[in-house]
Design a protein around this motif. Structure first.
Motif, PDB file in Angstrom:
ATOM      1  N   SER A 163     -73.244 -27.048  -4.837  1.00 45.03           N
ATOM      2  CA  SER A 163     -71.850 -26.605  -4.964  1.00 45.03           C
ATOM      3  C   SER A 163     -71.749 -25.087  -4.901  1.00 45.03           C
ATOM      4  O   SER A 163     -70.750 -24.532  -4.411  1.00 45.03           O
ATOM      5  CB  SER A 163     -71.255 -27.117  -6.281  1.00 45.03           C
ATOM      6  N   LEU A 164     -72.794 -24.391  -5.366  1.00 43.21           N
ATOM      7  CA  LEU A 164     -72.760 -22.927  -5.346  1.00 43.21           C
ATOM      8  C   LEU A 164     -72.980 -22.366  -3.947  1.00 43.21           C
ATOM      9  O   LEU A 164     -72.456 -21.289  -3.620  1.00 43.21           O
ATOM     10  CB  LEU A 164     -73.829 -22.373  -6.294  1.00 43.21           C
ATOM     11  N   ARG A 182     -71.677 -23.135  -1.354  1.00 41.80           N
ATOM     12  CA  ARG A 182     -70.415 -23.085  -0.611  1.00 41.80           C
ATOM     13  C   ARG A 182     -69.473 -22.010  -1.141  1.00 41.80           C
ATOM     14  O   ARG A 182     -68.378 -21.830  -0.612  1.00 41.80           O
ATOM     15  CB  ARG A 182     -69.716 -24.447  -0.683  1.00 41.80           C
ATOM     16  N   ARG A 183     -69.884 -21.325  -2.202  1.00 36.81           N
ATOM     17  CA  ARG A 183     -69.017 -20.312  -2.816  1.00 36.81           C
ATOM     18  C   ARG A 183     -69.015 -19.018  -2.006  1.00 36.81           C
ATOM     19  O   ARG A 183     -69.978 -18.698  -1.290  1.00 36.81           O
ATOM     20  CB  ARG A 183     -69.493 -20.032  -4.252  1.00 36.81           C
ATOM     21  N   GLU A 184     -67.943 -18.245  -2.177  1.00 37.51           N
ATOM     22  CA  GLU A 184     -67.763 -17.037  -1.386  1.00 37.51           C
ATOM     23  C   GLU A 184     -68.848 -15.988  -1.637  1.00 37.51           C
ATOM     24  O   GLU A 184     -69.309 -15.312  -0.705  1.00 37.51           O
ATOM     25  CB  GLU A 184     -66.382 -16.424  -1.690  1.00 37.51           C
TER      26      GLU A 184
END
Length: 257
Positions: free
Chosen positions: A159-160, A162-164
């Motif tokens: 999930s991380l 995909r973070r900005e």
């Protein structure tokens, strides 16, 4: 009200855990009696002024055995969780960084393979090869913990990725390994600490279970699981022999959880 409930649970859990950790630490320098000393004349004594938790079928002081047994259980569980975390976390980070590749698939299917064999089965296999003992119990529980931490780490890391801020790090030219260490790992640490606490309590249960069937710490080293095994045929005569180590396991795991 919810905050007060959480604080209460924290205090209760902290006190219960601290009692057994302190008992284990104190046992290095002092116990009421020698935990291995036999005193047949005083066997199966119920709790009294001389033996606060009674004696077993060999006349050994149960309080002293519980204190040293706490040391054994905590040491086995702590090292086993360390093995699981030390190997599982890097594997999880590696799999997440290579999501969708053959390497990710290999790591995850390897985890599934280990999950197919409970720690008791792994311990039996290891014992058949190397013999029973605390070291082999640590290895068995540690191996079972590896896929647990690998799965937790991979799931949180995916999930991380995909973070900005991760995308910005990739644009800046950082390698996947560097991003995993500098950005992913710090952001999953809280989750790993929580899971480590849970696995620590499960490790104590696993050590007790392995010792109960004779695959854990060997005599004369006391173990809560073996104390239960010794007491099972004497429950009607000396119930304290089973109740004391049983409650020690229950309260320790409850406190950690």
């Amino acid at each position: 009200a919810e905050v007060a409930h959480m604080i209460r649970n924290l205090i209760i859990g902290g006190v219960l855990s601290a009692v057994f950790v302190c008992a284990a630490l104190i046992s290095f320098v002092w116990t009421p009696y020698d935990h291995a000393a036999l005193d047949i004349a005083n066997k199966l004594k119920t709790p009294n002024a001389l033996h606060l938790l009674g004696t077993d079928h060999f006349g050994r002081d149960i309080l002293s055995m519980i204190m040293v047994g706490a040391r054994t259980s905590i040491a086995v569980a702590l090292v086993a969780v360390g093995i699981g975390m030390g190997l599982g976390v890097p594997l999880g980070l590696w799999a997440a960084a290579r999501q969708g590749t053959w390497l990710d698939e290999l790591i995850m299917r390897g985890n599934d393979l280990v999950f197919a064999f409970p720690s008791l089965v792994i311990a039996i296999l290891i014992t058949a090869i190397f013999g029973a003992g605390a070291i082999n119990a640590i290895i068995a529980i540690g191996i079972f913990n590896i896929p647990v931490f690998a799965r937790i780490t991979r799931g949180a890391a995916l999930s991380l990725w995909r973070r900005e801020f991760i995308l910005a790090a990739r644009v800046a030219g950082k390698s996947a390994a560097r991003i995993s260490v500098e950005h992913i790992l710090p952001n999953v640490t809280n989750l790993l600490i929580v899971q480590g606490t849970i696995q620590f309590s499960l490790g104590i249960l696993a050590e007790a279970g392995l010792s109960y069937v004779g695959l854990g710490a060997q005599p004369p080293t006391p173990s809560w699981g073996r104390m239960l095994a010794d007491a099972q045929t004497l429950v009607s005569i000396a119930p304290h022999m089973a109740l004391v180590p049983g409650f020690a396991i229950i309260l320790t795991v409850l406190g950690l959880n």
